[in-house]
Motif scaffolding. Sequence first.
Motif, PDB file in Angstrom:
ATOM      1  N   GLN A 130      -3.896   2.656  -5.520  1.00  0.00           N
ATOM      2  CA  GLN A 130      -2.721   3.323  -6.281  1.00  0.00           C
ATOM      3  C   GLN A 130      -2.394   2.786  -7.539  1.00  0.00           C
ATOM      4  N   SER A 131      -2.676   3.396  -8.766  1.00  0.00           N
ATOM      5  CA  SER A 131      -2.415   2.864 -10.016  1.00  0.00           C
ATOM      6  C   SER A 131      -1.259   3.830 -10.549  1.00  0.00           C
ATOM      7  N   ILE A 132      -0.132   2.781 -11.273  1.00  0.00           N
ATOM      8  CA  ILE A 132       1.048   3.385 -11.734  1.00  0.00           C
ATOM      9  C   ILE A 132       1.102   2.760 -13.078  1.00  0.00           C
ATOM     10  N   PHE A 141      -2.575  -1.112  -2.971  1.00  0.00           N
ATOM     11  CA  PHE A 141      -3.371  -0.435  -1.859  1.00  0.00           C
ATOM     12  C   PHE A 141      -2.958   0.111  -0.757  1.00  0.00           C
ATOM     13  N   HIS A 142      -3.666   0.868  -0.380  1.00  0.00           N
ATOM     14  CA  HIS A 142      -3.434   1.428   1.161  1.00  0.00           C
ATOM     15  C   HIS A 142      -4.190   0.937   2.176  1.00  0.00           C
ATOM     16  N   ARG A 154       0.092   1.341   5.612  1.00  0.00           N
ATOM     17  CA  ARG A 154       1.180   0.969   4.620  1.00  0.00           C
ATOM     18  C   ARG A 154       0.739   1.452   3.145  1.00  0.00           C
ATOM     19  N   SER A 155       1.484   1.842   2.312  1.00  0.00           N
ATOM     20  CA  SER A 155       0.943   2.251   1.086  1.00  0.00           C
ATOM     21  C   SER A 155       1.557   1.330  -0.002  1.00  0.00           C
ATOM     22  N   GLU A 180      -0.779  -9.502  -2.348  1.00  0.00           N
ATOM     23  CA  GLU A 180      -0.398  -9.610  -0.921  1.00  0.00           C
ATOM     24  C   GLU A 180      -1.622  -9.438   0.076  1.00  0.00           C
ATOM     25  N   ILE A 181      -2.778  -9.117  -0.730  1.00  0.00           N
ATOM     26  CA  ILE A 181      -3.833  -8.994   0.211  1.00  0.00           C
ATOM     27  C   ILE A 181      -5.193 -10.070  -0.074  1.00  0.00           C
TER      28      ILE A 181
END
Length: 112
Positions: free
Chosen positions: A38-40, A47-48, A57-58, A64-65
């Motif tokens: 997801q890009s904002i 990431f999803h 989780r979205s 955190e990955i």
Amino acid sequence: MILNTNIPYFKCLIRRSHYTHNKNDYNTYDNAYAFGIQSIAGKILTFHIMTDFGMLRSRVPISEIFIKEPVKDIPFHYKQLWDCFSENVTVTEYSFLKENKCQVILKDKTKI
């Protein structure tokens, strides 16, 4: 507005403290698969993910990955040098480059 997009999924680890908000879980990691992004505009890439125990989780930040448990973690602003530019995001997978190793030069000139 696109906002979310599919990516070739990959196995990863998620820092448990991201979703428990418990400081004691900071160095504990759960197995998961990342399958979308997801890009904002003005925010960090997220990431999803789906954990091995079935939690979806979205908006899990790139910071955190992990592919493997970090021996020496680096700050999040080294993992993504600038915020996302917009909600329009696309992913291109180049078959030629898939599974190849690379060397990353961080902003402090450290090579990984």
